[in-house]
Write a protein that holds these residues in place. Sequence first.
Motif, PDB file in Angstrom:
ATOM      1  N   LEU A 129       3.839   5.696  -5.185  1.00  0.00           N
ATOM      2  CA  LEU A 129       1.553   5.465  -4.531  1.00  0.00           C
ATOM      3  C   LEU A 129       2.219   4.747  -3.537  1.00  0.00           C
ATOM      4  CD1 LEU A 129       1.895   3.277  -7.947  1.00  0.00           C
ATOM      5  CD2 LEU A 129      -0.142   5.217  -7.057  1.00  0.00           C
ATOM      6  N   ARG A 130       3.000   3.671  -2.398  1.00  0.00           N
ATOM      7  CA  ARG A 130       2.698   3.262  -1.158  1.00  0.00           C
ATOM      8  C   ARG A 130       3.088   4.787  -0.419  1.00  0.00           C
ATOM      9  NH1 ARG A 130       7.454   0.310  -3.948  1.00  0.00           N
ATOM     10  NH2 ARG A 130       8.704   2.115  -3.099  1.00  0.00           N
ATOM     11  N   GLU A 131       3.492   5.813  -0.560  1.00  0.00           N
ATOM     12  CA  GLU A 131       3.246   7.308   0.206  1.00  0.00           C
ATOM     13  C   GLU A 131       1.770   7.440   0.192  1.00  0.00           C
ATOM     14  OE1 GLU A 131       5.143  10.062  -0.704  1.00  0.00           O
ATOM     15  OE2 GLU A 131       7.087   9.204  -0.032  1.00  0.00           O
ATOM     16  N   LEU A 132       0.625   7.296  -0.885  1.00  0.00           N
ATOM     17  CA  LEU A 132      -0.907   6.630  -0.660  1.00  0.00           C
ATOM     18  C   LEU A 132      -1.350   6.244  -0.202  1.00  0.00           C
ATOM     19  CD1 LEU A 132      -1.568   8.335  -4.342  1.00  0.00           C
ATOM     20  CD2 LEU A 132      -0.925   9.623  -2.406  1.00  0.00           C
ATOM     21  N   ASP A 149      -0.335   6.656   3.687  1.00  0.00           N
ATOM     22  CA  ASP A 149      -1.326   8.089   4.074  1.00  0.00           C
ATOM     23  C   ASP A 149      -2.565   7.499   3.800  1.00  0.00           C
ATOM     24  OD1 ASP A 149       1.055   9.282   5.064  1.00  0.00           O
ATOM     25  OD2 ASP A 149       1.313  10.546   2.765  1.00  0.00           O
ATOM     26  N   LYS A 150      -3.402   6.170   3.458  1.00  0.00           N
ATOM     27  CA  LYS A 150      -4.837   6.594   3.479  1.00  0.00           C
ATOM     28  C   LYS A 150      -5.187   8.134   2.642  1.00  0.00           C
ATOM     29  CE  LYS A 150      -5.415   3.415   7.779  1.00  0.00           C
ATOM     30  NZ  LYS A 150      -5.560   3.339   8.533  1.00  0.00           N
ATOM     31  N   THR A 151      -4.938   7.962   1.393  1.00  0.00           N
ATOM     32  CA  THR A 151      -5.605   9.022   1.009  1.00  0.00           C
ATOM     33  C   THR A 151      -5.192   9.351  -0.606  1.00  0.00           C
ATOM     34  OG1 THR A 151      -3.563  10.221   0.833  1.00  0.00           O
ATOM     35  CG2 THR A 151      -4.271  10.744   3.130  1.00  0.00           C
ATOM     36  N   GLN A 190      -8.332  -2.973   3.741  1.00  0.00           N
ATOM     37  CA  GLN A 190      -7.673  -3.145   2.362  1.00  0.00           C
ATOM     38  C   GLN A 190      -8.243  -2.025   1.550  1.00  0.00           C
ATOM     39  OE1 GLN A 190      -6.200  -5.553   1.760  1.00  0.00           O
ATOM     40  NE2 GLN A 190      -6.537  -5.230  -0.506  1.00  0.00           N
ATOM     41  N   TRP A 191      -9.433  -1.191   1.554  1.00  0.00           N
ATOM     42  CA  TRP A 191      -9.799  -0.265   1.538  1.00  0.00           C
ATOM     43  C   TRP A 191      -8.614   0.987   0.628  1.00  0.00           C
ATOM     44  CZ3 TRP A 191     -13.564   1.634  -1.766  1.00  0.00           C
ATOM     45  CH2 TRP A 191     -13.227   3.275  -2.265  1.00  0.00           C
ATOM     46  N   PHE A 192      -7.885   0.841   1.686  1.00  0.00           N
ATOM     47  CA  PHE A 192      -6.741   1.559   1.346  1.00  0.00           C
ATOM     48  C   PHE A 192      -5.587   0.909   0.792  1.00  0.00           C
ATOM     49  CE2 PHE A 192      -8.811   3.104   5.585  1.00  0.00           C
ATOM     50  CZ  PHE A 192      -9.551   3.954   4.848  1.00  0.00           C
ATOM     51  N   LYS A 193      -5.479  -0.152  -0.235  1.00  0.00           N
ATOM     52  CA  LYS A 193      -4.589  -0.582  -0.415  1.00  0.00           C
ATOM     53  C   LYS A 193      -5.378  -0.131  -2.228  1.00  0.00           C
ATOM     54  CE  LYS A 193      -2.731  -2.187   2.631  1.00  0.00           C
ATOM     55  NZ  LYS A 193      -0.855  -1.353   2.775  1.00  0.00           N
ATOM     56  N   ILE A 194      -4.033   0.218  -2.462  1.00  0.00           N
ATOM     57  CA  ILE A 194      -4.418   0.654  -4.445  1.00  0.00           C
ATOM     58  C   ILE A 194      -5.039  -0.672  -5.536  1.00  0.00           C
ATOM     59  CG2 ILE A 194      -3.584   1.737  -6.583  1.00  0.00           C
ATOM     60  CD1 ILE A 194      -2.292   3.813  -4.751  1.00  0.00           C
ATOM     61  N   GLY A 195      -5.879  -1.410  -5.792  1.00  0.00           N
ATOM     62  CA  GLY A 195      -6.034  -1.902  -5.840  1.00  0.00           C
ATOM     63  C   GLY A 195      -5.868  -2.330  -7.746  1.00  0.00           C
ATOM     64  N   GLU A 196      -5.581  -3.531  -8.494  1.00  0.00           N
ATOM     65  CA  GLU A 196      -5.236  -3.445  -9.561  1.00  0.00           C
ATOM     66  C   GLU A 196      -6.555  -3.020 -10.570  1.00  0.00           C
ATOM     67  OE1 GLU A 196      -2.907  -4.763 -10.576  1.00  0.00           O
ATOM     68  OE2 GLU A 196      -2.038  -5.184  -9.194  1.00  0.00           O
TER      69      GLU A 196
END
Length: 312
Positions: A277-280, A283-285, A255-261
């Motif tokens: 954003l989905r690519e980031l 890629d978890k980056t 969940q950490w690698f998801k860009i939260g609200e």
Amino acid sequence: MSSRRRRRRRPSTGRGLRLWLVPMGILAGIALVVFAGFFFLDHNVTGGAPVKQGEGGAANYYVRFDPDRIGDALTGLAGLTAAVLGIVLTVVSLLVQLTSERYTGVAQMFLRDRTNVAVMIYYVVTCVVGVATSLSLHGDFAPRATVLAVMIATAFGLVMMLPYFAYVFRFLAPTNLVTRIEAQATGDVLAAATEQDPATIQEGQAPAIAALEELTDITSNSISGKDKIIASRCVDAIKDFVVRYLEVKDRAHPQWFKIGEGIRRNPDFVAMDPESLRELEADKTWLEWKALRQYLGIYAEAQSDMPDINYL
């Protein structure tokens, strides 16, 4: 790794205690010697009425407080502590305000520091206890232990004032501010990334972004002010922050690698295409990308004013 960190922290902790205890001990010792010398001189040579038989020595005679006369002294002690608190608040507020004009987030960092909070609590509690003690006197009763405690607490607050000012100056030193920002951000990110609760993880993403942007702001201000040392330290701090994060990245919760609200509304992410954003996320980056984005801003600003920074 943990044992190494402990070994590194112990010397700094001991040094920090010495920076407090040594000046406080010197000031208290000088004051005690001066007072004791004159008091013993008055008690044995130049005093008023002679000490009655059975009243003991000078120390015992000193603590035989007269309820009819000690009231004014106690009121003065409470007022003195309040005055010292006012001086401390005034000086500290001015220093923090002046520093905040150059570095953002200093006030919040100052209020989160345990030492600053503990010192303020100490002065307030001592002042309240002094007021309460002054109202506990009666015509035939003087609370000796309480009066002595208030005297010692007031004296401790007086000798603590100078070391505390020195601590505040060290706290607000630019290099120390950068180190604190990096350390706090690293601790928050390492704790949030390895959490299991999704809500806690999303809340921990915002401090990471805020720390990177704060370090970038300090770098920009340092570049504008031609302060190469602070600018270089901030650039290194961003690097150290990312390196520490990479050490635990493989243990981070998915969940950490998801860009939260909490960070999706950040200007850098808002300006991006949803596909990017989905690519980031895939890629978890996103954190590494944000750090590189901050470096890009620093590079562009330093290109004309301080190009040496771009070689770091």
